[in-house]
Design a protein around this motif. Structure first.
Motif, PDB file in Angstrom:
ATOM      1  N   ARG A  66       7.736 -47.607 -59.074  1.00 11.98           N
ATOM      2  CA  ARG A  66       8.845 -46.975 -58.299  1.00 11.98           C
ATOM      3  C   ARG A  66       8.077 -46.673 -57.594  1.00 11.98           C
ATOM      4  NH1 ARG A  66      11.417 -41.810 -61.476  1.00 11.98           N
ATOM      5  NH2 ARG A  66       9.654 -40.758 -60.803  1.00 11.98           N
ATOM      6  N   GLU A  67       8.958 -46.132 -56.416  1.00 11.96           N
ATOM      7  CA  GLU A  67       9.016 -45.745 -54.815  1.00 11.96           C
ATOM      8  C   GLU A  67      10.437 -44.271 -55.033  1.00 11.96           C
ATOM      9  OE1 GLU A  67      10.087 -48.810 -52.272  1.00 11.96           O
ATOM     10  OE2 GLU A  67       8.773 -50.062 -52.610  1.00 11.96           O
ATOM     11  N   SER A  68       9.806 -43.668 -54.144  1.00  8.61           N
ATOM     12  CA  SER A  68      10.108 -42.409 -54.649  1.00  8.61           C
ATOM     13  C   SER A  68      10.691 -41.323 -53.339  1.00  8.61           C
ATOM     14  CB  SER A  68      10.132 -41.401 -55.989  1.00  8.61           C
ATOM     15  OG  SER A  68       8.807 -41.245 -55.800  1.00  8.61           O
ATOM     16  N   LYS A  69      11.273 -40.792 -53.777  1.00  9.38           N
ATOM     17  CA  LYS A  69      11.490 -39.501 -52.318  1.00  9.38           C
ATOM     18  C   LYS A  69      11.995 -38.091 -53.615  1.00  9.38           C
ATOM     19  CE  LYS A  69      10.889 -40.857 -47.805  1.00  9.38           C
ATOM     20  NZ  LYS A  69      11.321 -40.553 -46.622  1.00  9.38           N
ATOM     21  N   LEU A 158      15.178 -42.539 -55.712  1.00 11.18           N
ATOM     22  CA  LEU A 158      14.488 -43.762 -56.454  1.00 11.18           C
ATOM     23  C   LEU A 158      14.800 -45.636 -56.026  1.00 11.18           C
ATOM     24  CD1 LEU A 158      14.371 -41.551 -59.933  1.00 11.18           C
ATOM     25  CD2 LEU A 158      12.739 -41.470 -57.797  1.00 11.18           C
ATOM     26  N   ARG A 159      14.075 -46.312 -56.010  1.00  9.72           N
ATOM     27  CA  ARG A 159      13.733 -47.448 -55.898  1.00  9.72           C
ATOM     28  C   ARG A 159      12.720 -47.634 -57.415  1.00  9.72           C
ATOM     29  NH1 ARG A 159      13.176 -51.380 -50.940  1.00  9.72           N
ATOM     30  NH2 ARG A 159      15.592 -51.313 -51.731  1.00  9.72           N
ATOM     31  N   GLU A 169      11.013 -49.388 -64.931  1.00 13.16           N
ATOM     32  CA  GLU A 169      11.433 -48.813 -65.936  1.00 13.16           C
ATOM     33  C   GLU A 169      12.155 -47.326 -65.550  1.00 13.16           C
ATOM     34  OE1 GLU A 169      11.676 -49.597 -69.456  1.00 13.16           O
ATOM     35  OE2 GLU A 169      10.243 -51.011 -69.919  1.00 13.16           O
ATOM     36  N   PRO A 170      13.371 -48.211 -65.253  1.00 13.09           N
ATOM     37  CA  PRO A 170      14.068 -46.734 -64.373  1.00 13.09           C
ATOM     38  C   PRO A 170      14.195 -45.615 -65.647  1.00 13.09           C
ATOM     39  CG  PRO A 170      15.580 -48.531 -64.668  1.00 13.09           C
ATOM     40  CD  PRO A 170      14.920 -49.010 -65.854  1.00 13.09           C
ATOM     41  N   ALA A 171      13.855 -45.653 -67.040  1.00 14.09           N
ATOM     42  CA  ALA A 171      13.675 -44.328 -68.252  1.00 14.09           C
ATOM     43  C   ALA A 171      11.949 -44.596 -69.100  1.00 14.09           C
ATOM     44  CB  ALA A 171      14.802 -43.927 -68.645  1.00 14.09           C
ATOM     45  N   LEU A 172      11.039 -44.580 -68.245  1.00 16.26           N
ATOM     46  CA  LEU A 172       9.595 -45.256 -68.950  1.00 16.26           C
ATOM     47  C   LEU A 172       9.500 -44.744 -70.119  1.00 16.26           C
ATOM     48  CD1 LEU A 172       7.552 -46.719 -69.533  1.00 16.26           C
ATOM     49  CD2 LEU A 172       5.680 -44.817 -68.231  1.00 16.26           C
ATOM     50  N   THR A 258      14.517 -55.154 -57.464  1.00 16.11           N
ATOM     51  CA  THR A 258      15.271 -54.077 -56.899  1.00 16.11           C
ATOM     52  C   THR A 258      16.434 -53.136 -57.038  1.00 16.11           C
ATOM     53  OG1 THR A 258      15.676 -53.672 -54.395  1.00 16.11           O
ATOM     54  CG2 THR A 258      13.519 -53.920 -55.661  1.00 16.11           C
ATOM     55  N   ARG A 259      16.259 -51.959 -57.650  1.00 15.22           N
ATOM     56  CA  ARG A 259      17.696 -50.537 -57.940  1.00 15.22           C
ATOM     57  C   ARG A 259      17.438 -49.933 -57.532  1.00 15.22           C
ATOM     58  NH1 ARG A 259      18.437 -47.391 -62.784  1.00 15.22           N
ATOM     59  NH2 ARG A 259      20.448 -47.104 -63.425  1.00 15.22           N
TER      60      ARG A 259
END
Length: 304
Positions: A66-69, A158-159, A169-172, A258-259
């Motif tokens: 995941r990439e995030s801010k 989020l990516r 996994e969007p929701a591991l 990617t999402r």
């Protein structure tokens, strides 16, 4: 800004809010969201810019796929204004129905910057989020100050990334809740993703936490939806419906998939004794200020 457009848009939002109150969730098709945002003043250029804003995210503190801010906004119910809040670490605990290897861990994310928060389309999404939460009777969470006129919205940009070596996994965490009062999720875009990826399942609160999306009790699944198109948006009353998501799968398994999502976690301020209380300042952000009025005020936006 056309007053007639705003009036029609508010009327449409009232209908959507009515569905949200009745069903405790609502899914809004992205094309409809585009019209809502434009009716409130979002520009075509800013709508287009949202499609690429996720290309500049940072390294996630705990998840390798995941990439995030993130950042925080304070919904000031006295001034009827949304203000960018000062930076705070983030924590989500198992006691809040979030069971994962980093439950209870203090996490620090890179901060959302002006490329997102000054975007007029994003600002209207933020106003819609506040509008949808305002005045809705919900199952209250322990440790939250429901007498406060304010709300806290923690925004995650989020990516989720799938590669030949790693499944995103969007929701591991499997079946979970987000520890808030209202969760809103908005899709910004996908690349190389299969049509059956990232389906959201809604579960009765009796469903055990941390169960994988495909291992949950089918009798406790109360709905499903899928973010497939630009600005597809879901809202759910977080303490009345748990949720889970299937993985991001690559259409071409040799290429990266990617999402990109915006996730709005909205709740009342935490009270002393709650795990989030030490990190729940209502102070303004000095370095990255931004302010927009509630939807029933048309003073525009301020970032000075």
């Amino acid at each position: 800004m056309n007053t007639l457009d705003i009036s029609r848009t508010l009327s449409e939002l009232e209908k959507i809010k009515g569905e949200y109150v009745r069903n405790r969730m609502v899914f809004i098709d992205g094309a409809r969201v585009v019209e809502l945002l434009k009716g409130l003043g979002a520009t075509d250029a800013d709508l287009e810019q949202l499609k690429s804003v996720s290309d500049h995210l940072g390294v996630d503190p705990t998840l390798p796929f995941r990439e995030s801010k993130n950042c925080r906004f304070v919904y000031d119910g006295e001034q009827r204004r949304i203000e960018r809040g000062e930076f705070q670490p983030f924590v989500l605990s198992a006691e809040e129905d979030f069971v994962r290897h980093d439950s209870g861990q203090i996490r620090k994310f890179d901060e959302v910057e002006n490329d997102l928060q000054l975007n007029t389309a994003f600002q209207q999404l933020l106003r819609i989020n506040e509008f949808m939460a305002r005045g809705v009777d919900i199952e209250q969470r322990p440790g939250m100050d429901y007498d406060s006129p304010h709300w806290v919205c923690t925004l995650f940009h989020l990516r989720t990334v799938t590669t030949p070596e790693l499944v995103g996994e969007p929701a591991l965490e499997g079946v979970h809740s987000d520890g808030v009062d209202h969760t809103m999720t908005t899709l910004l875009g996908t690349r190389n993703m299969t049509e059956d990826s990232a389906v959201t399942y809604l579960h009765d609160m009796r469903q055990e936490n941390a169960v994988a999306w495909d291992k949950a009790d089918p009798d406790l699944v109360v709905g499903s939806c899928q973010h497939r198109h630009f600005l597809d948006t879901m809202l759910v009353v977080d303490h009345e419906r748990k949720h889970s998501l299937s993985p991001v799968r690559a259409l071409d398994p040799q290429q990266r998939s990617t999402r990109d999502m915006l996730v709005f976690f909205t709740r009342k301020p935490a009270m002393e004794g709650h795990v989030s209380y030490p990190y729940d300042s209502l102070g303004r952000h000095v370095g990255l200020p931004m302010s927009v009025d509630y939807l029933d005020h048309e003073a525009g936006s301020r970032h000075d």
